[in-house]
Design a protein around this motif. Structure first.
Motif, short mmCIF file in Angstrom:
data_model
loop_
_atom_site.label_atom_id
_atom_site.label_comp_id
_atom_site.label_asym_id
_atom_site.label_seq_id
_atom_site.Cartn_x
_atom_site.Cartn_y
_atom_site.Cartn_z
N SER A 116 11.00 -1.00 2.32
CA SER A 116 12.02 0.05 2.31
C SER A 116 11.92 0.41 0.83
CB SER A 116 13.49 -0.10 2.63
OG SER A 116 14.01 -1.03 1.84
N VAL A 117 12.43 1.73 0.37
CA VAL A 117 12.58 2.18 -1.09
C VAL A 117 14.01 2.63 -1.00
CG1 VAL A 117 11.26 4.17 -0.49
CG2 VAL A 117 11.51 3.01 -3.03
N GLU A 118 14.45 2.91 -2.18
CA GLU A 118 15.86 3.65 -2.41
C GLU A 118 15.47 4.48 -3.75
OE1 GLU A 118 19.03 0.71 -2.88
OE2 GLU A 118 19.57 0.64 -0.99
N ILE A 119 15.71 5.68 -3.44
CA ILE A 119 15.32 6.90 -4.42
C ILE A 119 16.61 7.47 -5.01
CG2 ILE A 119 14.29 9.01 -5.02
CD1 ILE A 119 12.29 6.82 -4.23
N PRO A 120 16.91 7.10 -6.29
CA PRO A 120 17.99 7.49 -7.01
C PRO A 120 18.03 9.07 -6.86
CG PRO A 120 17.06 6.03 -8.30
CD PRO A 120 16.02 6.18 -7.37
N VAL A 121 19.08 9.59 -6.53
CA VAL A 121 19.19 11.24 -6.59
C VAL A 121 20.50 11.55 -7.40
CG1 VAL A 121 17.80 11.53 -4.57
CG2 VAL A 121 20.43 11.25 -4.35
N PRO A 122 20.51 12.55 -8.29
CA PRO A 122 21.71 13.02 -8.96
C PRO A 122 22.77 13.40 -8.21
CG PRO A 122 19.79 14.04 -9.73
CD PRO A 122 19.24 13.34 -8.55
N ALA B 292 8.66 -1.31 13.53
CA ALA B 292 7.76 -0.42 13.78
C ALA B 292 6.24 -1.10 13.17
CB ALA B 292 7.95 0.81 13.04
N ALA B 293 5.29 -0.74 13.64
CA ALA B 293 3.94 -1.23 13.42
C ALA B 293 3.27 -0.42 12.61
CB ALA B 293 2.98 -1.17 14.74
N ASP B 294 3.76 0.71 12.36
CA ASP B 294 3.34 1.69 11.06
C ASP B 294 4.52 2.22 10.27
OD1 ASP B 294 0.61 1.82 12.31
OD2 ASP B 294 1.49 3.30 13.96
N GLY B 295 4.08 2.54 9.15
CA GLY B 295 4.67 2.90 7.69
C GLY B 295 5.16 4.47 8.22
N VAL B 296 5.82 4.83 7.20
CA VAL B 296 6.55 6.27 7.24
C VAL B 296 6.11 7.09 6.00
CG1 VAL B 296 8.76 5.55 6.40
CG2 VAL B 296 8.36 7.77 7.80
N ARG B 297 5.69 8.48 6.03
CA ARG B 297 5.36 9.04 4.82
C ARG B 297 6.25 10.48 4.86
NH1 ARG B 297 -0.80 10.69 2.87
NH2 ARG B 297 -0.18 11.87 0.99
N GLY C 9 0.72 -1.13 -0.09
CA GLY C 9 -0.02 0.09 0.03
C GLY C 9 0.75 1.22 -0.18
N GLY C 10 2.21 1.22 -0.06
CA GLY C 10 3.04 2.37 -0.42
C GLY C 10 2.96 3.18 -1.66
N PHE C 11 3.54 4.14 -1.62
CA PHE C 11 3.51 4.75 -2.83
C PHE C 11 4.52 5.99 -3.04
CE2 PHE C 11 0.49 6.90 -0.08
CZ PHE C 11 0.78 8.16 -0.14
N ILE C 12 4.51 6.45 -4.25
CA ILE C 12 5.52 7.38 -4.56
C ILE C 12 4.56 8.50 -5.54
CG2 ILE C 12 7.81 8.41 -5.84
CD1 ILE C 12 8.96 5.79 -5.44
N ALA D 246 8.85 14.70 -4.33
CA ALA D 246 8.28 13.50 -4.05
C ALA D 246 7.27 13.24 -2.52
CB ALA D 246 8.84 12.37 -4.51
N ASP D 247 6.34 12.98 -2.75
CA ASP D 247 5.57 12.50 -1.47
C ASP D 247 5.63 10.89 -1.55
OD1 ASP D 247 3.65 11.62 0.31
OD2 ASP D 247 2.06 12.78 -0.54
N ILE D 248 6.37 10.45 -0.59
CA ILE D 248 6.38 9.13 -0.48
C ILE D 248 6.12 8.24 0.83
CG2 ILE D 248 8.60 7.31 -0.63
CD1 ILE D 248 10.11 9.45 -2.03
N CYS D 249 5.16 7.16 0.61
CA CYS D 249 4.94 6.33 1.87
C CYS D 249 5.40 5.15 1.81
CB CYS D 249 3.14 6.40 1.51
SG CYS D 249 2.55 5.54 3.05
#
Length: 294
Positions: free
Chosen positions: A193-199, A243-248, A150-153, A184-187
């Protein structure tokens, strides 16, 4: 790919702006708490109309861009150039103040939750006196990638070049930006976990607004900004293990301008003389006059 390291975690500062809107200021509450090219980051979130109902009556800007992202609620933009924008949940307004604009942002609700962000993004000296420009970006134009559980970007600006899910955000000002922003709004849900590429050229921070962020030996709770160092190709985003909850989070990355900044309230220029000119132009009613040059 190597992960960028965290250099500091800072709490946002409670303040008021506009006609008394209560908010948290994560960037810009002191001159040294900026992250070039970002000048300011405000987060507002309340279901008490007394905290937001007075809104942001008409006020001027010169020399930078504002990006307003509404997570929940409804606001309306009007400016002296005749632009009107209906900003609803999930939508963005992108305003390039350039040489000058006078606008207002007013809530279109009398109760319920109003939650969102305003970002001030600097313009290079050569572009500060360009004509003002305004664009509404409704929620349907914000491209979204689904993450596990249920996460998103939601990509507001920039590009995330994943081979399996390339994303390109719709946000930009009047022309291609020298700062090349990635917003970006990331949940990310619990256990993920997610890895976001950054320049490599970009500075990066994120603002935690739901849950807690795994900062290695620390935990960054909601209402805190997390700053990253310059080395590394990705930013890792995850809630703490167990953790029981995610992060946004709201992720901000941009290419620094490395130019002097002189600010006086809603005007951001490069020199004191340019600020004095902006004040004279506003006083004389020619803030956005094409003939004006700072």
């Amino acid at each position: 790919m190597s992960t960028r390291t965290i250099t500091r975690i800072l709490p946002a500062q409670a303040t008021q702006d506009g006609a008394g809107v209560r908010l948290l200021r994560a960037l810009g509450y002191q001159p040294q708490v900026r992250m070039d090219p970002f000048l300011m980051l405000d987060a507002f979130s309340s279901d008490n109309p007394d905290d937001y109902i007075a809104g942001f009556p008409p006020h001027p800007h010169r020399g930078f861009e504002t990006i307003t992202y509404i997570v929940d609620g409804h606001m309306r933009h009007r400016d002296h150039l005749g632009n009107e924008g209906d900003l609803k949940a999930g939508g963005v307004q992108w305003m390039t103040a350039g040489r000058g604009i006078i606008h207002e942002e007013m809530p279109q609700q009398e109760n319920g939750l109003l939650r969102g962000f305003q970002i001030w993004l600097n313009l290079p000296a050569a572009e500060k006196m360009q004509p003002a420009h305004y664009r509404d970006i409704p929620a349907a134009e914000i491209r979204t990638a689904e993450l596990p559980e249920g996460g998103f970007i939601k990509l507001i600006a920039g590009t995330i070049p994943w081979a399996t899910c390339p994303l390109k955000g719709p946000g930009q000002g009047a022309r291609p930006s020298a700062t090349q922003p990635l917003i970006a709004d990331i949940c990310v849900m619990a256990g993920q976990s997610v890895e976001i590429p950054v320049p490599a050229t970009h500075q990066v921070l994120l603002y935690v607004f739901e849950g807690q962020f795994d900062a290695g030996s620390q935990v960054a709770p909601a209402g805190h900004s997390v700053w990253f160092g310059p080395q590394g190709e990705v930013v890792r985003i995850a809630p703490p293990a167990g953790a029981a909850d995610g992060v946004r989070v709201l992720l901000l990355a941009g290419k620094p301008l490395n130019e002097p900044i002189t600010q006086y309230g809603p005007f951001v220029m490069n020199t004191t003389g340019e600020i004095e000119q902006a004040l004279r132009d506003y006083r004389d009613g020619v803030l956005a006059d094409p003939a004006v040059s700072a």
